[in-house]
Write an enzyme that holds these catalytic residues in place. Structure first.
Site, PDB file in Angstrom:
ATOM      1  N   GLY A 275       0.838  -1.207   0.000  1.00 26.98           N
ATOM      2  CA  GLY A 275       0.000   0.000   0.000  1.00 26.98           C
ATOM      3  C   GLY A 275       0.865   1.246   0.000  1.00 26.98           C
ATOM      4  O   GLY A 275       0.594   2.209   0.721  1.00 26.98           O
TER       5      GLY A 275
ATOM      6  N   ASN B  72       1.572  -2.354   5.374  1.00 28.26           N
ATOM      7  CA  ASN B  72       0.767  -1.139   5.566  1.00 28.26           C
ATOM      8  C   ASN B  72      -0.589  -1.195   4.863  1.00 28.26           C
ATOM      9  O   ASN B  72      -1.514  -0.492   5.257  1.00 28.26           O
ATOM     10  CB  ASN B  72       1.591   0.058   5.049  1.00 28.26           C
TER      11      ASN B  72
ATOM     12  N   ASP C 149      -2.390  -7.735  -5.255  1.00 23.53           N
ATOM     13  CA  ASP C 149      -3.382  -7.651  -4.185  1.00 23.53           C
ATOM     14  C   ASP C 149      -2.845  -8.480  -3.017  1.00 23.53           C
ATOM     15  O   ASP C 149      -2.717  -9.703  -3.132  1.00 23.53           O
ATOM     16  CB  ASP C 149      -4.707  -8.228  -4.716  1.00 23.53           C
ATOM     17  N   VAL C 150      -2.535  -7.815  -1.901  1.00 22.22           N
ATOM     18  CA  VAL C 150      -1.927  -8.542  -0.769  1.00 22.22           C
ATOM     19  C   VAL C 150      -2.823  -9.673  -0.260  1.00 22.22           C
ATOM     20  O   VAL C 150      -2.347 -10.628   0.345  1.00 22.22           O
ATOM     21  CB  VAL C 150      -1.566  -7.603   0.415  1.00 22.22           C
TER      22      VAL C 150
ATOM     23  N   TYR D 237     -12.700  -4.336  11.140  1.00 25.22           N
ATOM     24  CA  TYR D 237     -11.401  -3.644  11.143  1.00 25.22           C
ATOM     25  C   TYR D 237     -10.683  -3.849  12.482  1.00 25.22           C
ATOM     26  O   TYR D 237      -9.473  -4.115  12.515  1.00 25.22           O
ATOM     27  CB  TYR D 237     -11.668  -2.165  10.879  1.00 25.22           C
TER      28      TYR D 237
ATOM     29  N   ALA E 113     -11.033  -6.355  14.512  1.00 23.85           N
ATOM     30  CA  ALA E 113     -10.585  -7.756  14.573  1.00 23.85           C
ATOM     31  C   ALA E 113      -9.336  -7.961  13.726  1.00 23.85           C
ATOM     32  O   ALA E 113      -8.392  -8.639  14.136  1.00 23.85           O
ATOM     33  CB  ALA E 113     -11.702  -8.681  14.084  1.00 23.85           C
ATOM     34  N   ALA E 114      -9.331  -7.357  12.531  1.00 22.86           N
ATOM     35  CA  ALA E 114      -8.167  -7.508  11.641  1.00 22.86           C
ATOM     36  C   ALA E 114      -6.914  -6.943  12.295  1.00 22.86           C
ATOM     37  O   ALA E 114      -5.850  -7.563  12.290  1.00 22.86           O
ATOM     38  CB  ALA E 114      -8.437  -6.793  10.311  1.00 22.86           C
TER      39      ALA E 114
ATOM     40  N   SER F  53       1.305   3.316  -2.491  1.00 24.49           N
ATOM     41  CA  SER F  53       0.928   4.304  -3.507  1.00 24.49           C
ATOM     42  C   SER F  53       0.362   5.593  -2.927  1.00 24.49           C
ATOM     43  O   SER F  53       0.475   6.652  -3.532  1.00 24.49           O
ATOM     44  CB  SER F  53      -0.090   3.690  -4.482  1.00 24.49           C
ATOM     45  N   ARG F  54      -0.253   5.486  -1.766  1.00 30.24           N
ATOM     46  CA  ARG F  54      -0.964   6.658  -1.230  1.00 30.24           C
ATOM     47  C   ARG F  54      -0.766   6.753   0.279  1.00 30.24           C
ATOM     48  O   ARG F  54      -0.261   5.826   0.910  1.00 30.24           O
ATOM     49  CB  ARG F  54      -2.467   6.543  -1.525  1.00 30.24           C
TER      50      ARG F  54
HETATM   51  P1  NAP Z   1      -5.207   4.955   2.168  1.00 27.89           P
HETATM   52  O1  NAP Z   1      -4.801   6.372   2.013  1.00 27.89           O
HETATM   53  O2  NAP Z   1      -6.608   4.558   1.937  1.00 27.89           O
HETATM   54  O3  NAP Z   1      -4.235   4.048   1.243  1.00 27.89           O
HETATM   55  C1  NAP Z   1      -4.415   2.684   1.234  1.00 27.89           C
HETATM   56  C2  NAP Z   1      -3.245   2.038   0.517  1.00 27.89           C
HETATM   57  O4  NAP Z   1      -3.386   0.607   0.600  1.00 27.89           O
HETATM   58  C3  NAP Z   1      -3.199   2.366  -0.962  1.00 27.89           C
HETATM   59  O5  NAP Z   1      -1.848   2.442  -1.339  1.00 27.89           O
HETATM   60  C4  NAP Z   1      -3.878   1.159  -1.611  1.00 27.89           C
HETATM   61  O6  NAP Z   1      -3.449   0.900  -2.959  1.00 27.89           O
HETATM   62  C5  NAP Z   1      -3.381   0.066  -0.705  1.00 27.89           C
HETATM   63  N1  NAP Z   1      -4.204  -1.146  -0.715  1.00 27.89           N
HETATM   64  C6  NAP Z   1      -5.499  -1.296  -0.331  1.00 27.89           C
HETATM   65  N2  NAP Z   1      -5.897  -2.568  -0.494  1.00 27.89           N
HETATM   66  C7  NAP Z   1      -4.828  -3.240  -0.989  1.00 27.89           C
HETATM   67  C8  NAP Z   1      -4.605  -4.572  -1.382  1.00 27.89           C
HETATM   68  N3  NAP Z   1      -5.571  -5.507  -1.279  1.00 27.89           N
HETATM   69  N4  NAP Z   1      -3.391  -4.922  -1.877  1.00 27.89           N
HETATM   70  C9  NAP Z   1      -2.410  -4.001  -1.983  1.00 27.89           C
HETATM   71  N5  NAP Z   1      -2.556  -2.715  -1.617  1.00 27.89           N
HETATM   72  C10 NAP Z   1      -3.753  -2.336  -1.136  1.00 27.89           C
HETATM   73  O7  NAP Z   1      -4.873   4.423   3.634  1.00 27.89           O
HETATM   74  P2  NAP Z   1      -3.987   5.052   4.818  1.00 27.89           P
HETATM   75  O8  NAP Z   1      -4.849   5.936   5.633  1.00 27.89           O
HETATM   76  O9  NAP Z   1      -2.697   5.556   4.301  1.00 27.89           O
HETATM   77  O10 NAP Z   1      -3.770   3.739   5.705  1.00 27.89           O
HETATM   78  C11 NAP Z   1      -2.568   2.980   5.663  1.00 27.89           C
HETATM   79  C12 NAP Z   1      -2.624   1.965   6.795  1.00 27.89           C
HETATM   80  O11 NAP Z   1      -2.740   2.652   8.034  1.00 27.89           O
HETATM   81  C13 NAP Z   1      -3.826   1.012   6.717  1.00 27.89           C
HETATM   82  O12 NAP Z   1      -3.436  -0.271   7.127  1.00 27.89           O
HETATM   83  C14 NAP Z   1      -4.794   1.599   7.721  1.00 27.89           C
HETATM   84  O13 NAP Z   1      -5.663   0.617   8.241  1.00 27.89           O
HETATM   85  C15 NAP Z   1      -3.840   2.152   8.764  1.00 27.89           C
HETATM   86  N6  NAP Z   1      -4.415   3.203   9.586  1.00 27.89           N
HETATM   87  C16 NAP Z   1      -4.831   4.382   9.029  1.00 27.89           C
HETATM   88  C17 NAP Z   1      -5.387   5.357   9.845  1.00 27.89           C
HETATM   89  C18 NAP Z   1      -5.857   6.673   9.303  1.00 27.89           C
HETATM   90  O14 NAP Z   1      -6.455   7.445  10.074  1.00 27.89           O
HETATM   91  N7  NAP Z   1      -5.615   7.011   8.064  1.00 27.89           N
HETATM   92  C19 NAP Z   1      -5.527   5.113  11.219  1.00 27.89           C
HETATM   93  C20 NAP Z   1      -5.100   3.917  11.738  1.00 27.89           C
HETATM   94  C21 NAP Z   1      -4.542   2.968  10.928  1.00 27.89           C
HETATM   95  P3  NAP Z   1      -4.166   1.627  -4.237  1.00 27.89           P
HETATM   96  O15 NAP Z   1      -3.674   3.040  -4.236  1.00 27.89           O
HETATM   97  O16 NAP Z   1      -3.683   0.842  -5.416  1.00 27.89           O
HETATM   98  O17 NAP Z   1      -5.649   1.526  -4.019  1.00 27.89           O
END
Ligand code: NAP
Length: 242
Positions: free
Chosen positions: A8, A88, A59-60, A153, A155-156, A10-11
Site C-alpha cells: 500500500g 501497511n 493484491d496482498v 477492522y 478484529a483484523a 501508492s498513497r
Molecule cells: P489509504 O490512504 O486509503 O491508502 C491505502 C493504501 O493501501 C493504498 O496504497 C492502496 O493501494 C493500498 N491497498 C489497499 N488494499 C490493498 C490490497 N488488497 N493490496 C495491496 N494494496 C492495497 O490508507 P492510509 O490511511 O494511508 O492507511 C494505511 C494503513 O494505516 C492502513 O493499514 C490503515 O488501516 C492504517 N491506519 C490508518 C489510519 C488513518 O487514520 N488514516 C488510522 C489507523 C490505521 P491503491 O492506491 O492501489 O488503491
C-alpha cells in the site's frame, strides 16, 4: 542491493513510508493494488533520494498474486535482499455488526491480516538467512481498544497485533525485529469523508495526525537505532488512547 518493501505504498501513510525509508538509503519496492498513477507519484518522490524505486502491483489478499509477483521479483533478484517490510496495506468498510455483510467482514480481514501473512511469509526465509531485518505492521487504535462500527477492522488489526508479538519472539535471535504501529486519526484518503472538525475535538491534541508523523516512526523502527525494540505496539494518536 538492499530493499524496503511497503505494501500500500501508492498513497497516504504508505507513500510517506516509502520516502522516509529512501532517506535511510534503501531501494524501495512500492506495492499497490490498482492506483498506478499514485504509485508512480510515490516512485518519483522516492527517486529524488538517489535510490531505486520499483512498482510491484499485487493484491496482498491474494496469495497466488503475491507468490507470482513478489515471489517472481525475488527469484529474479537472487543477489538482492528485502531487509525492511512494512505491512501497511489496509482498507476499512465500516458498519454495525448487525448489518455487516460477509464480504465486508472478509475483505477487511483478508487485506490487513491475511495480507500481512501472505507478504511476510513470502519474504521471511531470505530475511532469516540474512540474519537481519525489520518488520513493521501498520495496525490501529481500533485493534487495541475496539471501535464500534468497526468490528471487522478492529478484529483484523487486533489479529495483526497478536501475530506481531508472536513472530517477534520466534525470530528475535536472528536479529529481526517485529513491531506494530497503532495510529489514531491520520489525514489520508481513508479518513477523507470523516468530519475532521468534530472528531478532532475528541483528540487531546485537537487535531488529526499527518502521514509524515507516522512515517517518521516507521523510519525510526526501520533504522539500526531501534535495535532493542521488538514485539511492541507503539501508539501514535495525539493522546486519544493509551
Ligand atoms: P489509504 O490512504 O486509503 O491508502 C491505502 C493504501 O493501501 C493504498 O496504497 C492502496 O493501494 C493500498 N491497498 C489497499 N488494499 C490493498 C490490497 N488488497 N493490496 C495491496 N494494496 C492495497 O490508507 P492510509 O490511511 O494511508 O492507511 C494505511 C494503513 O494505516 C492502513 O493499514 C490503515 O488501516 C492504517 N491506519 C490508518 C489510519 C488513518 O487514520 N488514516 C488510522 C489507523 C490505521 P491503491 O492506491 O492501489 O488503491
Amino acid at each position: 542491493m538492499k530493499y524496503a518493501l511497503v505494501t500500500g505504498g501508492s498513497r497516504g501513510i504508505g507513500r510517506l513510508c516509502c520516502t522516509k525509508l529512501a532517506e535511510l538509503g534503501y531501494n524501495i519496492l512500492i506495492n499497490y493494488k490498482g492506483n498506478q498513477a499514485a504509485a508512480q507519484e510515490t516512485a518519483d518522490a522516492v527517486a529524488t533520494h538517489q535510490v531505486k524505486a520499483e512498482l510491484l502491483q499485487f493484491d496482498v489478499a491474494d496469495k497466488n498474486e503475491v507468490t507470482q509477483v513478489l515471489g517472481g521479483w525475488m527469484d529474479a533478484h537472487k543477489e538482492d535482499i528485502i531487509e525492511v517490510l512494512v505491512n501497511n496495506a489496509g482498507i476499512r468498510q465500516d458498519t454495525l455488526m448487525m448489518s455487516m455483510t460477509d464480504s465486508q467482514w472478509s475483505d477487511v480481514l483478508n487485506t490487513s491480516l491475511q495480507g500481512m501473512y501472505n507478504v511476510t511469509k513470502t519474504v521471511l526465509n531470505p530475511m532469516l538467512m540474512n540474519r537481519y531485518g525489520r518488520i513493521i505492521n501498520m495496525v490501529s487504535l481500533s485493534g487495541l481498544k475496539g471501535t464500534p462500527g468497526q468490528v471487522n477492522y478492529s478484529a483484523a488489526k487486533a489479529g495483526m497485533i497478536g501475530a506481531t508479538k508472536a513472530l517477534a519472539q520466534e525470530i528475535a535471535k536472528r536479529n529481526i525485529t517485529v513491531n506494530a504501529i497503532a495510529p489514531g486519526f491520520v489525514k489520508t484518503d481513508m479518513t477523507e469523508e470523516l468530519n475532521e472538525k468534530d472528531l478532532a475535538k475528541m483528540v487531546p491534541m485537537q487535531r488529526f495526525g499527518e502521514a509524515e508523523e507516522v512515517a517518521d516512526l516507521v523510519q525510526f523502527l526501520a533504522s539500526k537505532k531501534s535495535s532493542y525494540i521488538t514485539g511492541q505496539v507503539i501508539s501514535i494518536n495525539g493522546g486519544l488512547y493509551s
